[in-house]
Design a protein around this motif. Sequence first.
Motif, PDB file in Angstrom:
ATOM      1  N   THR A 148       0.645  -1.246   0.213  1.00 40.24           N
ATOM      2  CA  THR A 148       0.030   0.052   0.188  1.00 40.24           C
ATOM      3  C   THR A 148       0.801   1.197  -0.033  1.00 40.24           C
ATOM      4  O   THR A 148       0.658   2.090  -0.805  1.00 40.24           O
ATOM      5  CB  THR A 148      -0.994   0.092   1.299  1.00 40.24           C
ATOM      6  N   ILE A 151       2.633   1.689  -3.435  1.00 39.02           N
ATOM      7  CA  ILE A 151       1.441   2.227  -4.629  1.00 39.02           C
ATOM      8  C   ILE A 151       1.234   3.733  -4.461  1.00 39.02           C
ATOM      9  O   ILE A 151       1.005   4.469  -5.305  1.00 39.02           O
ATOM     10  CB  ILE A 151       0.382   1.203  -4.702  1.00 39.02           C
ATOM     11  N   SER A 194      -1.837 -12.184  -3.689  1.00 41.03           N
ATOM     12  CA  SER A 194      -2.878 -11.172  -4.395  1.00 41.03           C
ATOM     13  C   SER A 194      -2.097  -9.858  -4.342  1.00 41.03           C
ATOM     14  O   SER A 194      -2.174  -9.193  -5.334  1.00 41.03           O
ATOM     15  CB  SER A 194      -4.151 -10.997  -3.797  1.00 41.03           C
ATOM     16  N   LEU A 195      -1.602  -9.581  -3.137  1.00 41.75           N
ATOM     17  CA  LEU A 195      -0.858  -8.263  -3.149  1.00 41.75           C
ATOM     18  C   LEU A 195       0.502  -8.185  -3.987  1.00 41.75           C
ATOM     19  O   LEU A 195       0.815  -7.247  -4.334  1.00 41.75           O
ATOM     20  CB  LEU A 195      -0.495  -8.128  -1.462  1.00 41.75           C
ATOM     21  N   LYS A 198      -0.585  -7.324  -7.431  1.00 44.90           N
ATOM     22  CA  LYS A 198      -0.754  -6.241  -7.433  1.00 44.90           C
ATOM     23  C   LYS A 198       0.491  -5.221  -7.380  1.00 44.90           C
ATOM     24  O   LYS A 198       0.537  -4.119  -8.217  1.00 44.90           O
ATOM     25  CB  LYS A 198      -1.738  -5.598  -6.216  1.00 44.90           C
ATOM     26  N   THR A 202       3.418  -2.411 -10.778  1.00 47.21           N
ATOM     27  CA  THR A 202       3.642  -1.231 -10.289  1.00 47.21           C
ATOM     28  C   THR A 202       5.469  -0.937 -10.119  1.00 47.21           C
ATOM     29  O   THR A 202       5.827   0.241 -10.520  1.00 47.21           O
ATOM     30  CB  THR A 202       3.096  -0.840  -8.973  1.00 47.21           C
TER      31      THR A 202
END
Length: 220
Positions: A148, A151, A194-195, A198, A202
């Motif tokens: 988090t 990103i 999943s993280l 993600k 990026t």
Amino acid sequence: MKTLKNLTLALVATATLVACDNSKKDQAQKNVDAFSNYVDSVSVVSTENLNANWEEIERVYTEKKLQAQSDVETTDDSGVLKSKLNEANSKYTEFKDKHLASSQELVLAKNKMTFRNTFFKGQEIGDDMSFAWVNKDNILSVYDTFVTTAIENKDSYSREDWDEIKMMYEALDSRKNTVEKEGLSSSDNLKIASLKVKFAPTYTIKRTGAKTEENAEAKK
């Protein structure tokens, strides 16, 4: 009688000049010694104390140096004093260069540590990046905070920042391999996967973009 009087006056004048010259030499010697002793004293002070008092150290150094130089320049036969003055000045210059370099290294190290800690809610990350404090109960939260943070701040990172992020990410992955053997739940493992999915694009896109910008700046 007149000749004797003139001779006496000449001797007195000579004695006065010698006394004056000796006085200047003594003063010059005193100030050169004070300058040299000062340089010796500050060169053994701890880096922490040097940083806290650096402006004062520089002020006193300049004051003592100028005073010693002024006295030496007005003294005859001052070769030895000049040599000692130059030696002390060279020693201070070398000491100053080392101190400033060391201070810069400390600043960079502190900035790096602060940067690392932002990805883990202020939790300190040692140079070994062992993540010993990460376990099966908190690893999902650690990954979530890390991804988090990366990103949300992706547009502010330089190429070097992304390299540092990758290093931490790989170290965290290494810790995950250990945590999996300690009872990491399948549910948390899937959420971590999943993280990671993600995070991967990026990292790739932003790191490449930062590298491109860096190369463009270098060509200017």
